[in-house]
Design a protein around this motif. Structure first.
Motif, PDB file in Angstrom:
ATOM      1  N   TYR A  68       7.037  -8.839   1.568  1.00  0.00           N
ATOM      2  CA  TYR A  68       7.153 -10.209   2.077  1.00  0.00           C
ATOM      3  C   TYR A  68       5.833 -10.659   2.662  1.00  0.00           C
ATOM      4  N   ASP A  69       5.457 -11.888   2.330  1.00  0.00           N
ATOM      5  CA  ASP A  69       4.257 -12.510   2.886  1.00  0.00           C
ATOM      6  C   ASP A  69       4.672 -13.317   4.114  1.00  0.00           C
ATOM      7  N   PRO A  70       4.368 -12.819   5.328  1.00  0.00           N
ATOM      8  CA  PRO A  70       4.858 -13.497   6.534  1.00  0.00           C
ATOM      9  C   PRO A  70       4.108 -14.772   6.873  1.00  0.00           C
ATOM     10  N   VAL A  71       2.970 -15.017   6.234  1.00  0.00           N
ATOM     11  CA  VAL A  71       2.202 -16.233   6.500  1.00  0.00           C
ATOM     12  C   VAL A  71       2.666 -17.360   5.584  1.00  0.00           C
ATOM     13  N   ASP A 124       3.269  -2.392   0.380  1.00  0.00           N
ATOM     14  CA  ASP A 124       3.488  -2.630   1.805  1.00  0.00           C
ATOM     15  C   ASP A 124       2.401  -3.565   2.301  1.00  0.00           C
ATOM     16  N   VAL A 125       2.648  -4.198   3.440  1.00  0.00           N
ATOM     17  CA  VAL A 125       1.682  -5.114   4.059  1.00  0.00           C
ATOM     18  C   VAL A 125       1.326  -4.571   5.430  1.00  0.00           C
ATOM     19  N   HIS A 126       0.027  -4.516   5.714  1.00  0.00           N
ATOM     20  CA  HIS A 126      -0.438  -4.025   7.016  1.00  0.00           C
ATOM     21  C   HIS A 126      -1.828  -4.575   7.280  1.00  0.00           C
ATOM     22  N   GLY A 127      -2.028  -5.102   8.499  1.00  0.00           N
ATOM     23  CA  GLY A 127      -3.354  -5.529   8.918  1.00  0.00           C
ATOM     24  C   GLY A 127      -3.987  -6.572   8.023  1.00  0.00           C
ATOM     25  N   GLY A 128      -3.193  -7.508   7.516  1.00  0.00           N
ATOM     26  CA  GLY A 128      -3.736  -8.560   6.667  1.00  0.00           C
ATOM     27  C   GLY A 128      -4.078  -8.106   5.263  1.00  0.00           C
ATOM     28  N   LYS A 129      -3.579  -6.933   4.856  1.00  0.00           N
ATOM     29  CA  LYS A 129      -3.849  -6.400   3.519  1.00  0.00           C
ATOM     30  C   LYS A 129      -2.528  -6.071   2.812  1.00  0.00           C
ATOM     31  N   LEU A 130      -2.514  -6.282   1.518  1.00  0.00           N
ATOM     32  CA  LEU A 130      -1.424  -5.833   0.668  1.00  0.00           C
ATOM     33  C   LEU A 130      -1.838  -4.498   0.061  1.00  0.00           C
ATOM     34  N   TYR A 131      -1.018  -3.473   0.289  1.00  0.00           N
ATOM     35  CA  TYR A 131      -1.277  -2.132  -0.241  1.00  0.00           C
ATOM     36  C   TYR A 131      -0.379  -1.927  -1.459  1.00  0.00           C
ATOM     37  N   LEU A 132      -0.964  -1.455  -2.567  1.00  0.00           N
ATOM     38  CA  LEU A 132      -0.208  -1.200  -3.777  1.00  0.00           C
ATOM     39  C   LEU A 132      -0.472   0.222  -4.266  1.00  0.00           C
ATOM     40  N   ALA A 133       0.599   0.920  -4.615  1.00  0.00           N
ATOM     41  CA  ALA A 133       0.471   2.269  -5.181  1.00  0.00           C
ATOM     42  C   ALA A 133       0.233   2.141  -6.676  1.00  0.00           C
ATOM     43  N   ASP A 134      -1.010   2.302  -7.082  1.00  0.00           N
ATOM     44  CA  ASP A 134      -1.404   2.128  -8.472  1.00  0.00           C
ATOM     45  C   ASP A 134      -1.943   3.460  -8.999  1.00  0.00           C
ATOM     46  N   SER A 135      -2.428   3.477 -10.220  1.00  0.00           N
ATOM     47  CA  SER A 135      -3.057   4.665 -10.774  1.00  0.00           C
ATOM     48  C   SER A 135      -4.016   4.263 -11.875  1.00  0.00           C
ATOM     49  N   ASP A 136      -4.975   5.126 -12.137  1.00  0.00           N
ATOM     50  CA  ASP A 136      -5.896   4.962 -13.265  1.00  0.00           C
ATOM     51  C   ASP A 136      -5.523   5.963 -14.350  1.00  0.00           C
ATOM     52  N   GLY A 137      -6.035   5.748 -15.557  1.00  0.00           N
ATOM     53  CA  GLY A 137      -5.772   6.675 -16.648  1.00  0.00           C
ATOM     54  C   GLY A 137      -4.408   6.465 -17.273  1.00  0.00           C
ATOM     55  N   ASP A 138      -3.877   7.536 -17.885  1.00  0.00           N
ATOM     56  CA  ASP A 138      -2.599   7.504 -18.590  1.00  0.00           C
ATOM     57  C   ASP A 138      -2.646   6.514 -19.742  1.00  0.00           C
ATOM     58  N   THR A 139      -3.818   6.383 -20.359  1.00  0.00           N
ATOM     59  CA  THR A 139      -4.027   5.453 -21.459  1.00  0.00           C
ATOM     60  C   THR A 139      -3.826   6.158 -22.799  1.00  0.00           C
ATOM     61  N   ALA A 140      -3.857   5.370 -23.874  1.00  0.00           N
ATOM     62  CA  ALA A 140      -3.574   5.901 -25.205  1.00  0.00           C
ATOM     63  C   ALA A 140      -4.568   6.962 -25.641  1.00  0.00           C
ATOM     64  N   ASP A 141      -5.752   6.971 -25.038  1.00  0.00           N
ATOM     65  CA  ASP A 141      -6.758   7.981 -25.403  1.00  0.00           C
ATOM     66  C   ASP A 141      -6.538   9.309 -24.684  1.00  0.00           C
ATOM     67  N   SER A 147      -3.778   8.922  -9.043  1.00  0.00           N
ATOM     68  CA  SER A 147      -3.242   7.946  -8.101  1.00  0.00           C
ATOM     69  C   SER A 147      -4.351   7.189  -7.380  1.00  0.00           C
ATOM     70  N   VAL A 148      -4.164   5.880  -7.232  1.00  0.00           N
ATOM     71  CA  VAL A 148      -5.093   5.024  -6.498  1.00  0.00           C
ATOM     72  C   VAL A 148      -4.290   4.034  -5.663  1.00  0.00           C
ATOM     73  N   ILE A 149      -4.535   4.004  -4.365  1.00  0.00           N
ATOM     74  CA  ILE A 149      -3.974   2.949  -3.512  1.00  0.00           C
ATOM     75  C   ILE A 149      -4.959   1.792  -3.525  1.00  0.00           C
ATOM     76  N   ARG A 150      -4.518   0.641  -3.972  1.00  0.00           N
ATOM     77  CA  ARG A 150      -5.399  -0.536  -4.018  1.00  0.00           C
ATOM     78  C   ARG A 150      -5.003  -1.505  -2.916  1.00  0.00           C
ATOM     79  N   LEU A 151      -6.020  -2.068  -2.262  1.00  0.00           N
ATOM     80  CA  LEU A 151      -5.822  -3.021  -1.181  1.00  0.00           C
ATOM     81  C   LEU A 151      -6.278  -4.404  -1.630  1.00  0.00           C
ATOM     82  N   PHE A 152      -5.540  -5.422  -1.175  1.00  0.00           N
ATOM     83  CA  PHE A 152      -5.874  -6.804  -1.490  1.00  0.00           C
ATOM     84  C   PHE A 152      -5.791  -7.647  -0.225  1.00  0.00           C
ATOM     85  N   ASP A 153      -6.701  -8.590  -0.099  1.00  0.00           N
ATOM     86  CA  ASP A 153      -6.728  -9.477   1.048  1.00  0.00           C
ATOM     87  C   ASP A 153      -5.553 -10.452   0.963  1.00  0.00           C
ATOM     88  N   MET A 154      -4.754 -10.497   2.009  1.00  0.00           N
ATOM     89  CA  MET A 154      -3.573 -11.340   1.983  1.00  0.00           C
ATOM     90  C   MET A 154      -3.917 -12.829   1.996  1.00  0.00           C
TER      91      MET A 154
END
Length: 328
Positions: A68-71, A124-141, A147-154
């Protein structure tokens, strides 16, 4: 050829620039990141928002979680999009209104300029950032999945950092504690070929095992309770496990169904648990047995609370949709 080569060398020795080098253009700056706009059209360069009597539904593609975006007071649906083997870097985040209609089809992911978001799961949302559980790789090659946690400015939707955990293929759900530590589930497989674990990722990016093995049984949903404890639900059974920040098991409760995925905890300690296997929503009030308050929801994944509308929002990942359950 010898004379031209000698002339070029002489020019370089004198600090000049060969004519050939002068003809090579400087590389263009990469396009900058931009977030998507609310539904509407651009006419002659001017933005025209959709009129109030229009409702648009959709913008959900294999959504695994929501936050949820509280702003903005909007629901952020986290979409995995196509798999990495089908179309790498296809994840996106849409903004959804309280009635399920679309506010912004692609807030994060309207373009891929400077954006990596491959197959996001928990959020999850914390400290003005959106945290996403992402990953790299697992491609057709055959690239290894990491695992990569990516952060985004809310405020802007812009990428705001990434934390890789090279020893973990992927995290399922995540929760961010008040001190900024991230707790993440490794669900593993039904035969325990991949260990069942909860990891703790410190603010400096250090990843360590928080809980390993039983009573975990394919752990999935993770949340922080009002006391700062870490609560986990299992797919493998109906257990709702509360651990202290030191990793001590404090309490075991039971949902009305096994096979659980989503977890929401309200400020009074009431827990809501969604069963991705059996399709029900359990409510567990403090000190009371679980009640089944909704049922028949297919693929009920990692849900979130919409406090303004007092409802649960449940992504149904394989169904490319969201379910809404009003609360008492």
């Amino acid at each position: 050829m010898r004379r031209r080569f000698a002339t070029t060398l002489a020019a370089l020795a004198l600090g000049g620039t060969p004519a050939l080098a002068q003809q090579v253009p400087a590389p263009a700056a990469p396009p900058s990141f931009s977030a998507g706009m609310p539904l509407g059209v651009l006419a002659d360069g001017a933005y025209q928002p959709v009129s109030p009597n229009v409702k648009v539904f959709g913008a959900i593609v294999s959504a695994e979680s929501c936050s949820y975006d509280p702003v903005r007071n909007l629901i952020m649906a986290v979409n995995r999009g196509a798999t990495q083997k089908e179309a790498p870097n296809d994840g996106f985040v849409s903004l959804i209104n309280h009635d399920g209609s679309v506010h912004t089809s692609r807030w994060i992911g309207v373009n891929r300029n400077g954006l990596a978001l491959n197959q996001p799961y928990g959020s999850d949302v914390h400290g003005g950032k959106l945290y996403l559980a992402d990953s790299d790789g697992d491609t057709a090659d055959g690239a290894k999945r990491v695992s990569v946690i990516r952060l985004f400015d809310m405020a802007t939707g812009e990428p705001a950092g990434a934390i890789a955990s090279p020893g973990v293929a992927w995290f399922n759900d995540i929760a961010v504690a008040a001190d900024g530590a991230i707790y993440a589930s490794q669900t593993g497989t039904s035969d325990a070929a991949t260990p069942w674990r909860i990891y703790r990722i410190a603010q400096d990016g250090t990843t360590a095992i928080f809980v390993d093995g039983a009573p975990l049984s394919r752990p999935n949903g993770v949340a922080i309770d009002p006391e700062g404890n870490i609560v986990v639900v299992n797919i493998g059974d109906d257990a709702v496990l509360t651990f202290s920040p030191a990793g001590k098991l404090l309490r075991t409760e039971h949902a009305a169904q096994p096979g659980n995925d989503g977890l929401v905890i309200r400020s009074d300690g009431t827990k809501y648990v969604s069963s991705v296997v059996n399709g029900g929503i359990s409510r567990i009030r403090p000190g009371k047995p679980a009640e089944l308050i909704a049922s028949g929801i297919p693929n009920a994944a990692s849900m979130c609370l919409d406090p303004q509308a007092n409802q649960l929002v449940i992504p149904m990942n394989a169904n490319n949709a969201l379910a809404f359950v009003k609360l008492d």
